[in-house]
Motif scaffolding. Structure first.
Motif, PDB file in Angstrom:
ATOM      1  N   LEU A   1       0.600 -11.067   5.876  1.00 48.46           N
ATOM      2  CA  LEU A   1      -0.509 -10.121   5.777  1.00 48.46           C
ATOM      3  C   LEU A   1      -0.206  -8.833   6.523  1.00 48.46           C
ATOM      4  CD1 LEU A   1      -3.523  -9.570   5.019  1.00 48.46           C
ATOM      5  CD2 LEU A   1      -4.134 -10.653   7.195  1.00 48.46           C
ATOM      6  N   ASN A   2      -0.293  -7.694   5.790  1.00 45.47           N
ATOM      7  CA  ASN A   2      -0.274  -6.375   6.427  1.00 45.47           C
ATOM      8  C   ASN A   2       0.970  -6.143   7.282  1.00 45.47           C
ATOM      9  OD1 ASN A   2      -1.447  -3.844   6.944  1.00 45.47           O
ATOM     10  ND2 ASN A   2      -2.602  -4.598   8.700  1.00 45.47           N
TER      11      ASN A   2
ATOM     12  N   GLY B   1      -5.235   0.695  -0.626  1.00 45.79           N
ATOM     13  CA  GLY B   1      -5.850  -0.125   0.405  1.00 45.79           C
ATOM     14  C   GLY B   1      -7.108  -0.873   0.016  1.00 45.79           C
TER      15      GLY B   1
ATOM     16  N   ASN C   1      -7.281  -4.956  -0.614  1.00 43.12           N
ATOM     17  CA  ASN C   1      -8.127  -5.766   0.265  1.00 43.12           C
ATOM     18  C   ASN C   1      -9.064  -6.691  -0.515  1.00 43.12           C
ATOM     19  OD1 ASN C   1      -7.661  -5.831   3.033  1.00 43.12           O
ATOM     20  ND2 ASN C   1      -8.439  -3.754   3.304  1.00 43.12           N
TER      21      ASN C   1
ATOM     22  N   HIS D   1       3.831  -4.305   8.641  1.00 48.75           N
ATOM     23  CA  HIS D   1       4.299  -2.917   8.719  1.00 48.75           C
ATOM     24  C   HIS D   1       5.355  -2.763   9.802  1.00 48.75           C
ATOM     25  CE1 HIS D   1       0.661  -3.356  11.195  1.00 48.75           C
ATOM     26  NE2 HIS D   1       1.210  -2.476  12.022  1.00 48.75           N
TER      27      HIS D   1
ATOM     28  N   ARG E   1       0.853  -1.185   0.000  1.00 46.90           N
ATOM     29  CA  ARG E   1       0.000   0.000   0.000  1.00 46.90           C
ATOM     30  C   ARG E   1       0.895   1.243   0.000  1.00 46.90           C
ATOM     31  NH1 ARG E   1      -3.889   2.680   4.560  1.00 46.90           N
ATOM     32  NH2 ARG E   1      -4.925   4.112   3.125  1.00 46.90           N
TER      33      ARG E   1
ATOM     34  N   THR F   1       1.989  -7.065   1.935  1.00 49.26           N
ATOM     35  CA  THR F   1       1.321  -8.354   1.988  1.00 49.26           C
ATOM     36  C   THR F   1       1.938  -9.202   0.887  1.00 49.26           C
ATOM     37  OG1 THR F   1      -0.702  -7.356   2.856  1.00 49.26           O
ATOM     38  CG2 THR F   1      -0.904  -9.542   1.852  1.00 49.26           C
TER      39      THR F   1
ATOM     40  N   LEU G   1      -5.518  -2.175   6.289  1.00 45.55           N
ATOM     41  CA  LEU G   1      -4.131  -2.150   5.818  1.00 45.55           C
ATOM     42  C   LEU G   1      -3.455  -0.837   6.201  1.00 45.55           C
ATOM     43  CD1 LEU G   1      -4.627  -3.659   2.250  1.00 45.55           C
ATOM     44  CD2 LEU G   1      -3.632  -4.798   4.243  1.00 45.55           C
ATOM     45  N   GLN G   2      -2.279  -0.934   6.787  1.00 45.34           N
ATOM     46  CA  GLN G   2      -1.505   0.246   7.166  1.00 45.34           C
ATOM     47  C   GLN G   2      -0.822   0.838   5.928  1.00 45.34           C
ATOM     48  OE1 GLN G   2      -1.588   1.321  10.453  1.00 45.34           O
ATOM     49  NE2 GLN G   2      -3.081  -0.317  10.574  1.00 45.34           N
TER      50      GLN G   2
ATOM     51  N   THR H   1      -9.803  -6.368   7.120  1.00 46.69           N
ATOM     52  CA  THR H   1      -8.398  -6.027   7.331  1.00 46.69           C
ATOM     53  C   THR H   1      -8.176  -4.534   7.097  1.00 46.69           C
ATOM     54  OG1 THR H   1      -7.780  -8.228   6.533  1.00 46.69           O
ATOM     55  CG2 THR H   1      -6.015  -6.581   6.670  1.00 46.69           C
TER      56      THR H   1
ATOM     57  N   SER I   1       2.163  -0.917   4.208  1.00 48.49           N
ATOM     58  CA  SER I   1       2.183  -2.322   4.642  1.00 48.49           C
ATOM     59  C   SER I   1       2.485  -3.215   3.444  1.00 48.49           C
ATOM     60  CB  SER I   1       0.853  -2.721   5.279  1.00 48.49           C
ATOM     61  OG  SER I   1      -0.187  -2.703   4.314  1.00 48.49           O
TER      62      SER I   1
ATOM     63  N   HIS J   1      -9.832 -12.843   5.235  1.00 49.36           N
ATOM     64  CA  HIS J   1      -9.163 -11.551   5.447  1.00 49.36           C
ATOM     65  C   HIS J   1      -9.536 -10.641   4.282  1.00 49.36           C
ATOM     66  CE1 HIS J   1      -6.654 -13.357   8.554  1.00 49.36           C
ATOM     67  NE2 HIS J   1      -6.386 -14.337   7.711  1.00 49.36           N
TER      68      HIS J   1
END
Length: 195
Positions: free
Chosen positions: A188-189, A146, A150, A191, A6, A174, A168-169, A166, A172, A161
């Protein structure tokens, strides 16, 4: 392997405004995050780099390219964020009020000219599959957004997920394995580079 990332933070992220396909750049924090994710990925052996054509994603990808010694970033409109139509620029809180099921409305009509979840999932799935088919045996990074990321996570995990589940930061990571025309979620995600 696919690293799906992201973009870094923007002023609109900070103000909790709906960005969608508006071309909003990274803010100061977002630029810092882009450098952090770039340092984190520097020794991962990424060979190909793709990005949404929107500035916030491209600038995040550019930091990764510089750190990893990648000379070319391929941009693609199909990697763009979900269009939120008439709601772009409005507070995220108003999205929940106007379209309470905006992140769970699979199979129903999207309101306010928003792209339907199936549409964005299909365009991302198709493009990522093309990328991985063209890049067999290589590590590939894709910088996107994001909501659309997702939907892909939702697809790969059969809804365990991703969309509606979820958060997402910014920046982040994945990761996925693509093998024998099948996708598998690996991480996953992540960060941890921001801590």
């Amino acid at each position: 392997m696919l690293y799906l990332i992201r973009h870094g933070q923007t002023e609109w992220n900070k103000k909790k405004l709906i960005q969608g396909q508006r071309n909003i750049g990274l803010d100061e924090q977002g630029m810092k995050q882009a450098q952090q994710v770039a340092r984190f990925l520097k020794n991962e052996g990424i060979e190909k780099l793709y990005s949404s054509d929107l500035t916030r994603a491209y600038d995040t990808a550019a930091a990764i390219a510089t750190a990893s010694g990648i000379n070319n970033i391929e941009t693609c409109e199909r990697l763009r964020e979900r269009s939120f139509g008439q709601l772009e620029g409005k507070p995220v809180a108003s999205l929940r009020d106007l379209v309470p099921n905006y992140d769970t409305n699979w199979g129903s009509e999207a309101l306010y000219d928003m792209e339907a979840l199936e549409v964005i999932q299909e365009r991302l799935l198709k493009r990522l599959t093309e990328i991985m088919e063209e890049s067999k045996g290589r590590k590939v990074a894709v910088v996107s957004h994001g909501a659309i990321i997702n939907t892909f996570i939702h697809y790969v995990t059969n809804g365990e997920h991703g969309t509606g589940k979820t958060a997402l930061q910014n920046t982040s990571i994945t990761t996925f394995i693509y093998e024998d025309q099948k996708w598998k979620l690996q991480t996953l995600n992540n960060h941890s580079h921001l801590i």
